[in-house]
Enzyme design. Structure first.
Site: not given
Length: 449
Positions: A163, A379
């Site tokens: 993070h 995708d």
């Protein structure tokens, strides 16, 4: 909550290797902002994306994604580096070009073994690469990708990211760009921008009174939770029809427009406090991750993938959260969001004062909304994932039962959104009952009117 019968996973590692950028990259040491160095982001976040087999199934998804990774790292070359500690304890990023750890695995199961990921079994941990808990931060890779191929032709991409390097939107954009490369794009559609210097502290210290008050606030009487209570990962799903009824009612009470986030956040805050039987004399803090990219003047540039969020902190007594109308809690959340202007944010960065007690007190609660981070748009050539889910596995008695995530539900499921949390089973069952009781009260009142 939907009950699922989930089997154990049998995962076998085929290969693991470091994937560097496919072209030579610069080797500077890069500055990380105070937002990147705030205490609450010194952790690795794990999430997996589930892809079903289809007519256009990739012959070898691991190879396709590995090749795409080497290409996208040309633009994200810092991610192939390593974190380094400075003398003052802050972290910086050394661009070593070593690469991202990439793992290929095969799973002796079909995707049906995962169900809708409403419950997480211990064996699901095998879908990720895990560093030992005592690993020095300099040895934890900024990113690890594990591609898990299932017998049905579907696969799971498990991503672990530090993070400190990315926030949620930043890693969402990284994964979307990785997908573009897998589909044959020459370069990312949104070119990534490092530029953490934008958020360097100013020379003139701008102090916000509220920040100073928060800094000196005493926490000596904080109630401490049991430290070895075993938590499990569970979920609830909210349908939009239910939320619509509640929103209409609470909007009337507030005499103001209320968002779905504000409504459900208030609902969860109250239900959690009641389920965990937190004493009414306590002060409760509700931390929620808020995208502040557009709140700076000027806004952070498009493509910025560092931490561009802050943990906003709404605060009230447990007594008020339990006894005031839900609209009262909604208004506290709304006012907290409105306070995050450029002056407040710059003061936070200049003073380097960030909340460090988020996980230290069970009266506190943390919520992160993952619905708009872009994970659902990743995708690799087969369309978007059918499901996504964060993954935490409780180790050494660590209790994170104050953390909640909002997600989109699996494809083809209820038109609403899903909430993931970690709690001991009995307390989760109480929490679920409290949520249902609050929802039923508002729906019943709506129908009576």
């Amino acid at each position: 909550m939907e009950k699922e019968c989930l089997a154990e996973l049998n995962v076998k590692i085929v290969e693991s290797c470091l994937v560097p950028p496919c072209l030579p990259s610069p080797k500077p040491t890069l500055y990380l902002s105070n937002l990147d160095n705030q205490p609450a982001v010194r952790m690795v976040i794990n999430a997996f994306l589930v892809y079903e087999a289809c007519e256009n199934v990739l012959a070898d998804p691991a190879k396709t994604i590995q090749e795409a990774l080497s290409k996208v790292l040309v633009y994200y070359y810092p991610v192939a580096g390593r974190l380094r500690k400075k003398e003052d304890g802050k972290l910086q990023l050394e661009c070593t070009g070593e690469g991202v750890l990439f793992v290929e695995a095969i799973v002796d199961n079909s995707l049906s073994v995962l169900g809708d990921l409403n419950q997480i079994k211990p064996s699901f941990k095998q879908l990720f690469f895990w560093f030992p808990s005592n690993t020095a931060i300099e040895d934890v890779h900024p990113m690890v990708l594990q591609v898990n191929r299932f017998t049905c032709g579907g696969f799971v991409v498990a991503v672990s990211f530090h993070h400190i390097i990315f926030d949620g939107q930043g890693v969402g954009n990284f994964l979307k760009n990785l997908g573009e490369m897998a589909r044959g794009h020459v370069k990312p559609s949104i070119e990534p921008i490092w530029e953490r210097d934008i958020l360097k502290p100013s020379n003139v210290l701008v102090q916000d009174l509220k920040l100073i008050e928060e800094k000196i606030e005493s926490t000596s009487h904080s109630w401490k939770p049991p430290i070895h209570e075993e938590s499990i990962q569970m979920s609830l799903t909210f349908d939009y029809e239910t939320i619509k009824y509640m929103k209409q009612r609470i909007t009337q009470e507030c005499m103001d427009i209320c968002t779905t986030f504000e409504i459900v956040a208030a609902l969860v805050w109250r239900a959690r406090i009641k389920a965990l039987k937190i004493p009414h004399t306590q002060s409760a803090k509700f931390f929620f991750a808020t995208n502040v990219r557009g709140s700076f003047n000027p806004p952070l540039p498009n493509g910025y993938y560092g931490n561009g969020f802050i943990f906003a902190c709404a605060q009230a007594t447990v007594h008020d959260v339990m006894n005031q109308p839900l609209s009262y809690i909604v208004n506290i959340i709304k006012k907290t969001k409105m306070s995050l202007n450029n002056k407040y944010l710059r003061s936070t960065i200049d003073m380097d004062q960030f909340p460090s007690d988020i996980f230290s007190n069970q009266a506190n609660m943390l919520l992160s909304d993952w619905r708009w981070l872009g994970f659902n748009e990743v995708d690799f050539g087969l369309g978007s994932p059918v499901n996504i889910c964060p993954m935490h596995w409780n180790e050494n008695g660590i209790n994170i039962s104050n953390a909640f995530f909002f997600l989109h539900p699996p494809k083809g499921k209820v038109d609403g959104f899903k909430m993931i949390t970690w709690m001991p089973l009995q307390k989760f069952q109480l929490f679920e009952m409290e949520v249902e009781a609050i929802v039923n009260k508002y729906i019943a009142n709506d129908f009576q009117n």
